[in-house]
Design an enzyme around this catalytic site. Structure first.
Site, PDB file in Angstrom:
ATOM      1  N   ARG A  30      11.889  -5.585   5.398  1.00 21.67           N
ATOM      2  CA  ARG A  30      11.693  -4.177   5.004  1.00 21.67           C
ATOM      3  C   ARG A  30      12.644  -3.288   5.811  1.00 21.67           C
ATOM      4  O   ARG A  30      12.910  -3.533   6.982  1.00 21.67           O
ATOM      5  CB  ARG A  30      10.252  -3.750   5.286  1.00 21.67           C
ATOM      6  CG  ARG A  30      10.037  -2.253   5.133  1.00 21.67           C
ATOM      7  CD  ARG A  30       8.597  -1.849   5.112  1.00 21.67           C
ATOM      8  NE  ARG A  30       7.872  -2.202   6.323  1.00 21.67           N
ATOM      9  CZ  ARG A  30       6.562  -2.017   6.487  1.00 21.67           C
ATOM     10  NH1 ARG A  30       5.845  -1.513   5.503  1.00 21.67           N
ATOM     11  NH2 ARG A  30       5.985  -2.358   7.611  1.00 21.67           N
ATOM     12  N   LYS A  33       0.838  -1.209   0.000  1.00 22.08           N
ATOM     13  CA  LYS A  33       0.000   0.000   0.000  1.00 22.08           C
ATOM     14  C   LYS A  33       0.876   1.265   0.000  1.00 22.08           C
ATOM     15  O   LYS A  33       0.664   2.165  -0.801  1.00 22.08           O
ATOM     16  CB  LYS A  33      -0.927   0.024   1.228  1.00 22.08           C
ATOM     17  CG  LYS A  33      -1.855  -1.171   1.318  1.00 22.08           C
ATOM     18  CD  LYS A  33      -2.790  -1.070   2.518  1.00 22.08           C
ATOM     19  CE  LYS A  33      -2.093  -1.115   3.866  1.00 22.08           C
ATOM     20  NZ  LYS A  33      -1.365  -2.377   4.161  1.00 22.08           N
ATOM     21  N   ARG A  77      -0.146  -8.824  13.447  1.00 21.92           N
ATOM     22  CA  ARG A  77      -0.800  -7.841  12.558  1.00 21.92           C
ATOM     23  C   ARG A  77      -1.630  -8.547  11.495  1.00 21.92           C
ATOM     24  O   ARG A  77      -2.721  -8.106  11.147  1.00 21.92           O
ATOM     25  CB  ARG A  77       0.262  -6.948  11.907  1.00 21.92           C
ATOM     26  CG  ARG A  77       0.849  -5.931  12.878  1.00 21.92           C
ATOM     27  CD  ARG A  77       2.168  -5.372  12.397  1.00 21.92           C
ATOM     28  NE  ARG A  77       2.066  -4.633  11.162  1.00 21.92           N
ATOM     29  CZ  ARG A  77       3.115  -4.356  10.379  1.00 21.92           C
ATOM     30  NH1 ARG A  77       4.324  -4.759  10.715  1.00 21.92           N
ATOM     31  NH2 ARG A  77       2.937  -3.677   9.268  1.00 21.92           N
ATOM     32  N   ARG A  90      11.358  -1.143  11.247  1.00 25.96           N
ATOM     33  CA  ARG A  90      10.241  -0.669  12.066  1.00 25.96           C
ATOM     34  C   ARG A  90      10.054  -1.578  13.280  1.00 25.96           C
ATOM     35  O   ARG A  90      10.243  -2.789  13.184  1.00 25.96           O
ATOM     36  CB  ARG A  90       8.953  -0.668  11.224  1.00 25.96           C
ATOM     37  CG  ARG A  90       8.601   0.691  10.680  1.00 25.96           C
ATOM     38  CD  ARG A  90       7.485   0.691   9.688  1.00 25.96           C
ATOM     39  NE  ARG A  90       6.240   0.058  10.089  1.00 25.96           N
ATOM     40  CZ  ARG A  90       5.131   0.068   9.350  1.00 25.96           C
ATOM     41  NH1 ARG A  90       5.121   0.688   8.175  1.00 25.96           N
ATOM     42  NH2 ARG A  90       4.045  -0.531   9.754  1.00 25.96           N
ATOM     43  N   ARG A 146      -9.870   0.752   8.379  1.00 26.07           N
ATOM     44  CA  ARG A 146      -9.358  -0.562   8.705  1.00 26.07           C
ATOM     45  C   ARG A 146     -10.388  -1.414   9.430  1.00 26.07           C
ATOM     46  O   ARG A 146     -10.120  -2.562   9.771  1.00 26.07           O
ATOM     47  CB  ARG A 146      -8.156  -0.392   9.628  1.00 26.07           C
ATOM     48  CG  ARG A 146      -6.841  -0.668   8.951  1.00 26.07           C
ATOM     49  CD  ARG A 146      -5.803  -0.476  10.019  1.00 26.07           C
ATOM     50  NE  ARG A 146      -4.597  -1.148   9.717  1.00 26.07           N
ATOM     51  CZ  ARG A 146      -3.567  -0.589   9.093  1.00 26.07           C
ATOM     52  NH1 ARG A 146      -3.644   0.631   8.645  1.00 26.07           N
ATOM     53  NH2 ARG A 146      -2.463  -1.262   8.925  1.00 26.07           N
TER      54      ARG A 146
HETATM   55  P1  AP5 Z   1       4.879  -1.513   1.904  1.00 26.21           P
HETATM   56  O1  AP5 Z   1       4.544  -0.707   0.700  1.00 26.21           O
HETATM   57  O2  AP5 Z   1       5.622  -0.846   3.000  1.00 26.21           O
HETATM   58  O3  AP5 Z   1       3.565  -2.292   2.422  1.00 26.21           O
HETATM   59  P2  AP5 Z   1       2.318  -1.741   3.209  1.00 26.21           P
HETATM   60  O4  AP5 Z   1       1.131  -2.452   2.690  1.00 26.21           O
HETATM   61  O5  AP5 Z   1       2.281  -0.244   3.188  1.00 26.21           O
HETATM   62  O6  AP5 Z   1       2.685  -2.293   4.635  1.00 26.21           O
HETATM   63  P3  AP5 Z   1       2.534  -1.634   6.065  1.00 26.21           P
HETATM   64  O7  AP5 Z   1       3.260  -2.554   7.016  1.00 26.21           O
HETATM   65  O8  AP5 Z   1       3.002  -0.207   6.093  1.00 26.21           O
HETATM   66  O9  AP5 Z   1       1.030  -1.709   6.259  1.00 26.21           O
HETATM   67  P4  AP5 Z   1       0.273  -1.759   7.557  1.00 26.21           P
HETATM   68  O10 AP5 Z   1      -1.080  -1.569   7.042  1.00 26.21           O
HETATM   69  O11 AP5 Z   1       0.477  -2.919   8.430  1.00 26.21           O
HETATM   70  O12 AP5 Z   1       0.957  -0.599   8.427  1.00 26.21           O
HETATM   71  P5  AP5 Z   1       0.582   0.917   8.681  1.00 26.21           P
HETATM   72  O13 AP5 Z   1       1.826   1.673   8.629  1.00 26.21           O
HETATM   73  O14 AP5 Z   1      -0.570   1.348   7.863  1.00 26.21           O
HETATM   74  O15 AP5 Z   1       5.732  -2.784   1.404  1.00 26.21           O
HETATM   75  C1  AP5 Z   1       6.241  -3.724   2.327  1.00 26.21           C
HETATM   76  C2  AP5 Z   1       7.625  -4.197   1.864  1.00 26.21           C
HETATM   77  O16 AP5 Z   1       7.478  -4.911   0.640  1.00 26.21           O
HETATM   78  C3  AP5 Z   1       8.625  -3.070   1.573  1.00 26.21           C
HETATM   79  O17 AP5 Z   1       9.893  -3.481   1.954  1.00 26.21           O
HETATM   80  C4  AP5 Z   1       8.549  -2.891   0.046  1.00 26.21           C
HETATM   81  O18 AP5 Z   1       9.768  -2.426  -0.494  1.00 26.21           O
HETATM   82  C5  AP5 Z   1       8.212  -4.303  -0.414  1.00 26.21           C
HETATM   83  N1  AP5 Z   1       7.344  -4.350  -1.590  1.00 26.21           N
HETATM   84  C6  AP5 Z   1       6.257  -3.589  -1.858  1.00 26.21           C
HETATM   85  N2  AP5 Z   1       5.694  -3.954  -3.022  1.00 26.21           N
HETATM   86  C7  AP5 Z   1       6.433  -4.999  -3.484  1.00 26.21           C
HETATM   87  C8  AP5 Z   1       6.358  -5.820  -4.652  1.00 26.21           C
HETATM   88  N3  AP5 Z   1       5.405  -5.658  -5.586  1.00 26.21           N
HETATM   89  N4  AP5 Z   1       7.282  -6.788  -4.801  1.00 26.21           N
HETATM   90  C9  AP5 Z   1       8.253  -6.970  -3.873  1.00 26.21           C
HETATM   91  N5  AP5 Z   1       8.387  -6.216  -2.761  1.00 26.21           N
HETATM   92  C10 AP5 Z   1       7.486  -5.245  -2.573  1.00 26.21           C
HETATM   93  O19 AP5 Z   1       0.041   0.817  10.196  1.00 26.21           O
HETATM   94  C11 AP5 Z   1       0.900   0.525  11.265  1.00 26.21           C
HETATM   95  C12 AP5 Z   1       0.102   0.437  12.551  1.00 26.21           C
HETATM   96  O20 AP5 Z   1      -0.550   1.687  12.801  1.00 26.21           O
HETATM   97  C13 AP5 Z   1      -1.034  -0.592  12.552  1.00 26.21           C
HETATM   98  O21 AP5 Z   1      -0.590  -1.884  12.889  1.00 26.21           O
HETATM   99  C14 AP5 Z   1      -1.979   0.002  13.606  1.00 26.21           C
HETATM  100  O22 AP5 Z   1      -1.527  -0.253  14.911  1.00 26.21           O
HETATM  101  C15 AP5 Z   1      -1.850   1.500  13.354  1.00 26.21           C
HETATM  102  N6  AP5 Z   1      -2.851   1.982  12.393  1.00 26.21           N
HETATM  103  C16 AP5 Z   1      -2.626   2.509  11.161  1.00 26.21           C
HETATM  104  N7  AP5 Z   1      -3.782   2.839  10.570  1.00 26.21           N
HETATM  105  C17 AP5 Z   1      -4.765   2.529  11.447  1.00 26.21           C
HETATM  106  C18 AP5 Z   1      -6.179   2.627  11.385  1.00 26.21           C
HETATM  107  N8  AP5 Z   1      -6.823   3.105  10.301  1.00 26.21           N
HETATM  108  N9  AP5 Z   1      -6.884   2.180  12.455  1.00 26.21           N
HETATM  109  C19 AP5 Z   1      -6.282   1.704  13.556  1.00 26.21           C
HETATM  110  N10 AP5 Z   1      -4.937   1.574  13.660  1.00 26.21           N
HETATM  111  C20 AP5 Z   1      -4.182   1.996  12.613  1.00 26.21           C
END
Ligand code: AP5
Length: 225
Positions: free
Chosen positions: A133, A26, A177, A166, A99
């Protein structure tokens, strides 16, 4: 980039939510879409991490949920989103919000979502993507040790700062997660499917191949509307 010029002219007003499990790409796709199509990016993960870093009241409340792999309570994140979206004009890309179905209902009170894009990736690949990552501690650029390595090991390509892992990318927290995702976030796909605005995209393959698929989805959306 066959679809970019066709999409650019009308995408600027779309309100899009990017769904998909942790590690589905994402954040990676959001960065590129916002750079090339000028969407306003709203990433609740980034906003919450910044709040934790700054030690704001929101950050203090959110920290323990984030470190354990749980979700921050709906009301806290809902207030944050409301503040960010108020007065927002033009195209918006929401990464990581909503979410829960409750959050989706809150969002419906603020804006009309045009499209929900769900990135699908196999679970073991998600674990590999997340545990390997690395992120820039200064500008938050995202890398992967194998799939998207930095040019110089341990250093950010964009600003040269150190890359770090992270807190929530240890295998134990990643598995939690993913469990929380299945329980609380997966039902959202049904919510948007019922509204007939859900598009499922294969999130596996090269980053640029996935990007092409996302652009294709934006193009198909125009045809239908
Ligand atoms: P990346 O693009 O970083 O993936 P992502 O889907 O953004 O993963 P996140 O871990 O950031 O998502 P998340 O939803 O768990 O965390 P968030 O920060 O929103 O890619 C991942 C890796 O793969 C990278 O190394 C990249 O280079 C690689 N990659 C990408 N595409 C690729 C491809 N096609 N091929 C190969 N490699 C690839 O949330 C964190 C925390 O915040 C949550 O756990 C929660 O506690 C809180 N939070 C956030 N939003 C909310 C909400 N709305 N409600 C409640 N709590 C929330």
């Amino acid at each position: 980039m066959i679809y970019l010029s066709e999409v650019r002219s009308y995408a600027m007003d779309l309100k899009i939510v990017l769904l998909g499990p942790p590690g589905s790409g994402k954040g990676t796709q959001t960065e590129r879409l916002c750079a090339e199509l000028k969407f306003t990016k709203i990433s609740t993960g980034d906003l919450l991490r910044e709040a934790v870093k700054q030690g704001t009241p929101l950050g203090i409340k959110a920290k323990s949920y984030m470190e354990s792999g749980g979700l921050v309570p709906d009301q806290l994140v809902g207030d944050l989103i409301k503040e960010k979206l108020t007065g927002q004009k033009g195209g918006v890309l929401l990464d990581g919000f909503p979410r829960t179905v409750e959050q989706a209902k809150m969002l419906d009170q603020i804006i009309k979502v045009d499209l929900a894009i769900d990135l699908e990736v196999d679970e073991e690949l998600l674990v590999k993507r997340l545990t390997e990552r690395r992120v820039c501690k200064s500008c938050n650029s995202v890398f992967h040790l194998e799939f998207n390595p930095p040019k110089l090991a341990g250093k950010c390509d964009k600003c040269g700062s150190d890359l770090i892992q992270r807190n929530d990318d240890s295998e134990k927290v990643v598995r939690e997660r993913l469990r929380v995702y299945k329980e609380k976030t997966l039902p959202l796909t049904r919510y948007y499917y019922d509204k007939q605005i859900l598009v499922r995209i294969n999130g596996q393959g090269d980053i640029s191949d996935v990007y092409e698929r996302v652009l294709k989805a934006l193009k198909s959306h125009k045809k239908k509307n």
